[in-house]
Design an enzyme around this catalytic site. Structure first.
Site, PDB file in Angstrom:
ATOM      1  N   ARG A  87       0.801  -1.229   0.000  1.00  0.00           N
ATOM      2  CA  ARG A  87       0.000   0.000   0.000  1.00  0.00           C
ATOM      3  C   ARG A  87       0.836   1.282   0.000  1.00  0.00           C
ATOM      4  O   ARG A  87       1.912   1.326   0.597  1.00  0.00           O
ATOM      5  CB  ARG A  87      -0.915   0.010   1.235  1.00  0.00           C
ATOM      6  CG  ARG A  87      -1.965  -1.066   1.171  1.00  0.00           C
ATOM      7  CD  ARG A  87      -2.819  -1.141   2.438  1.00  0.00           C
ATOM      8  NE  ARG A  87      -3.860  -2.156   2.263  1.00  0.00           N
ATOM      9  CZ  ARG A  87      -3.638  -3.475   2.354  1.00  0.00           C
ATOM     10  NH1 ARG A  87      -2.435  -3.946   2.660  1.00  0.00           N
ATOM     11  NH2 ARG A  87      -4.629  -4.326   2.159  1.00  0.00           N
ATOM     12  N   HIS A 118      -0.818  -2.496  -4.562  1.00  0.00           N
ATOM     13  CA  HIS A 118      -0.237  -3.341  -5.617  1.00  0.00           C
ATOM     14  C   HIS A 118      -0.262  -2.711  -7.011  1.00  0.00           C
ATOM     15  O   HIS A 118      -0.598  -3.373  -8.003  1.00  0.00           O
ATOM     16  CB  HIS A 118      -0.945  -4.702  -5.647  1.00  0.00           C
ATOM     17  CG  HIS A 118      -0.752  -5.529  -4.405  1.00  0.00           C
ATOM     18  ND1 HIS A 118       0.369  -5.454  -3.606  1.00  0.00           N
ATOM     19  CD2 HIS A 118      -1.558  -6.477  -3.823  1.00  0.00           C
ATOM     20  CE1 HIS A 118       0.260  -6.307  -2.601  1.00  0.00           C
ATOM     21  NE2 HIS A 118      -0.907  -6.933  -2.688  1.00  0.00           N
ATOM     22  N   HIS A 155       3.335 -12.510  -5.840  1.00  0.00           N
ATOM     23  CA  HIS A 155       2.264 -12.693  -4.854  1.00  0.00           C
ATOM     24  C   HIS A 155       1.753 -14.136  -4.793  1.00  0.00           C
ATOM     25  O   HIS A 155       0.561 -14.374  -4.553  1.00  0.00           O
ATOM     26  CB  HIS A 155       1.119 -11.733  -5.178  1.00  0.00           C
ATOM     27  CG  HIS A 155       0.294 -11.344  -3.992  1.00  0.00           C
ATOM     28  ND1 HIS A 155      -0.444 -12.252  -3.269  1.00  0.00           N
ATOM     29  CD2 HIS A 155       0.108 -10.160  -3.389  1.00  0.00           C
ATOM     30  CE1 HIS A 155      -1.066 -11.622  -2.294  1.00  0.00           C
ATOM     31  NE2 HIS A 155      -0.753 -10.345  -2.337  1.00  0.00           N
ATOM     32  N   GLU A 198       5.672 -12.347   0.595  1.00  0.00           N
ATOM     33  CA  GLU A 198       6.084 -11.436  -0.472  1.00  0.00           C
ATOM     34  C   GLU A 198       7.332 -10.690  -0.039  1.00  0.00           C
ATOM     35  O   GLU A 198       7.282  -9.835   0.842  1.00  0.00           O
ATOM     36  CB  GLU A 198       4.951 -10.448  -0.751  1.00  0.00           C
ATOM     37  CG  GLU A 198       3.626 -11.102  -1.065  1.00  0.00           C
ATOM     38  CD  GLU A 198       2.446 -10.259  -0.584  1.00  0.00           C
ATOM     39  OE1 GLU A 198       2.256  -9.143  -1.089  1.00  0.00           O
ATOM     40  OE2 GLU A 198       1.715 -10.708   0.313  1.00  0.00           O
TER      41      GLU A 198
HETATM   42  C1  BGC Z   1      -1.942  -7.449   1.248  1.00  0.00           C
HETATM   43  C2  BGC Z   1      -3.334  -7.834   1.696  1.00  0.00           C
HETATM   44  C3  BGC Z   1      -4.191  -7.968   0.483  1.00  0.00           C
HETATM   45  C4  BGC Z   1      -3.573  -8.969  -0.436  1.00  0.00           C
HETATM   46  C5  BGC Z   1      -4.297  -8.970  -1.732  1.00  0.00           C
HETATM   47  C6  BGC Z   1      -1.411  -8.558   0.426  1.00  0.00           C
HETATM   48  O1  BGC Z   1      -0.119  -8.269   0.001  1.00  0.00           O
HETATM   49  O2  BGC Z   1      -1.095  -7.168   2.324  1.00  0.00           O
HETATM   50  O3  BGC Z   1      -3.866  -6.873   2.559  1.00  0.00           O
HETATM   51  O4  BGC Z   1      -5.502  -8.327   0.810  1.00  0.00           O
HETATM   52  O5  BGC Z   1      -2.241  -8.682  -0.711  1.00  0.00           O
HETATM   53  O6  BGC Z   1      -4.748 -10.166  -2.041  1.00  0.00           O
END
Ligand code: BGC
Length: 390
Positions: free
Chosen positions: A115, A140, A214, A354
């Site tokens: 974020r 993201h 991810h 990640e």
């Molecule tokens: C975030 C989560 C988010 C997810 C998305 C993660 O990297 O920290 O808050 O819901 O990614 O699927």
């Protein structure tokens, strides 16, 4: 059209042999023999053709999509040598595209992993406003991040192992980020059951970048239930606590004496329902850990994490050059997405680890910098190393 590239690797020399040998690695039986890379059409998006590459090296097989650079399946043996797919994903391109892949299964994340507060940052005196796609923040890379782009792919060899080099050129101003960003990500599938990911990026204007992958893991097999019994160990004495919108408050807090302490291997389910404020904010684990690194120039690979599933015997060890790792316990999976095996994914059915720079770094001068300037090359490496123990 299906094409197969068979690699003969002898005495460090790699030879790429012709095409049209059929679709290697398409059966569910055990893989083996020579390393192979197979390419097949996987549909199209926005008029752009998408391919799927199947890369096999020994008893280890990985499928990569040129859409989002997605790791679609990762098949690795259990303690009895049985191959199972241990990553979450969908069967068809259509499912990735129509759902928007809201959980980012297997995808490359850019330009900015995690974020940025209120989607805003200031660089060299100019303020940039990004898409708010995770109210009130940007997550993201915004509305159409690198996870939704079609990458160009070239099969290559790396140290005698098969590899796939993916490139994407993000134009200046895409998703409101400054600079033309040229990104290359190479997936190398190693003979000892590793996925090595090398990231490189350059820009023609100062910008901010935080690249990651991810993938979600379930070492018992994708779609087999929760990862509560998996044991996790993180080489981290500190983490970055967050506010209710999951933005770091800027502190690096010690994990000691809290449910955030994974310095010793601990079952994920042991504490993910605790009333510790941070766990309440994340509905479980959804935080960035500050890795205990000897090399703080972020050039050397150092061990970050280990996941163990005692039922199957499978292990996953992660090494990285990055300063941080986001451990996300699949808290927002709600049973509405159906995976490659056709089963619904519910809360905690996979965990993402990640490797990254810290969330919201552009707004925290005390965090390692994510600024990339013309003339510099971002270089980052992460290895997912699979194993099986008795
Ligand atoms: C975030 C989560 C988010 C997810 C998305 C993660 O990297 O920290 O808050 O819901 O990614 O699927």
């Amino acid at each position: 059209m299906t094409s197969t590239v068979t690699m003969l690797v002898r005495a460090g020399a790699a030879l790429l042999l012709g095409a049209g040998l059929g679709l290697a690695g398409a059966s569910s039986s055990q893989a083996g023999g020579k390393p192979t890379i197979t390419k097949e059409p996987f549909g199209s998006v926005g008029g752009k053709a998408v391919d799927r590459y199947t890369i096999t090296n020994g008893n280890f097989r990985v499928r990569v999509l040129t859409y989002g650079g997605i790791l679609q399946t990762v098949e690795t043996p259990d303690r009895h040598g049985r191959l199972t797919n241990v990553t979450l994903g969908f069967k068809t391109l259509n499912e990735y595209v129509t759902s928007g892949n809201p959980a980012y299964f297997g995808a490359l994340i850019g330009r900015y992993g995690n974020r940025i507060a209120n989607g805003r940052f200031t660089l060299d005196g100019r303020t940039y406003q990004l898409a708010i796609n995770n109210d009130p923040n940007s997550l993201h890379g915004g509305d159409v991040g690198f996870d939704k782009r079609v990458w160009s792919a070239t099969p290559v060899t790396n140290g005698g192992d098969p590899a796939l080099r993916l490139t994407y050129v993000s134009p200046d101003g895409e998703e409101n980020y400054p600079g033309t960003l040229r990104t290359t990500v190479t997936y190398t599938i190693t003979r000892d059951k590793g996925i090595r990911i090398d990231y490189q990026a350059t820009t023609d204007k100062a910008t901010v970048v935080n690249l990651t992958n991810h993938a979600y893991w379930n070492l018992g097999g994708e779609g087999t239930g929760t990862i509560d019994d998996h044991k996790l160990q993180l080489n981290a004495s500190r983490y970055t606590p967050v506010d209710a919108t999951l933005i770091p408050n800027g502190r690096l807090d010690p994990v000691a004496g809290t449910p955030m302490d994974f310095r010793e291997p601990t079952a994920i389910g042991a504490r993910n329902r605790s009333n510790f404020q941070q766990i309440v904010y994340g509905r479980g684990y959804d935080h960035n850990w500050v890795l205990d690194r000897r090399d703080t120039s972020y050039r050397k690979l150092e061990r970050a994490a280990k996941v163990t599933d005692s039922a199957s015997g499978r292990t996953l060890t992660i090494s990285t050059t990055e300063p941080g790792i986001q451990f996300y316990g699949g808290n927002f999976l709600d049973g509405t997405l159906y995976g490659t095996s056709g089963r619904a994914y519910r809360q905690g059915d996979g965990l993402a680890l990640e490797t990254q720079h810290f969330p919201d770094s552009p707004n925290h001068p005390n965090f390692p910098s994510t600024v990339l300037r013309p003339g510099q090359t971002l270089k980052s490496t992460t290895i997912y190393q699979f194993g099986a123990s008795r």
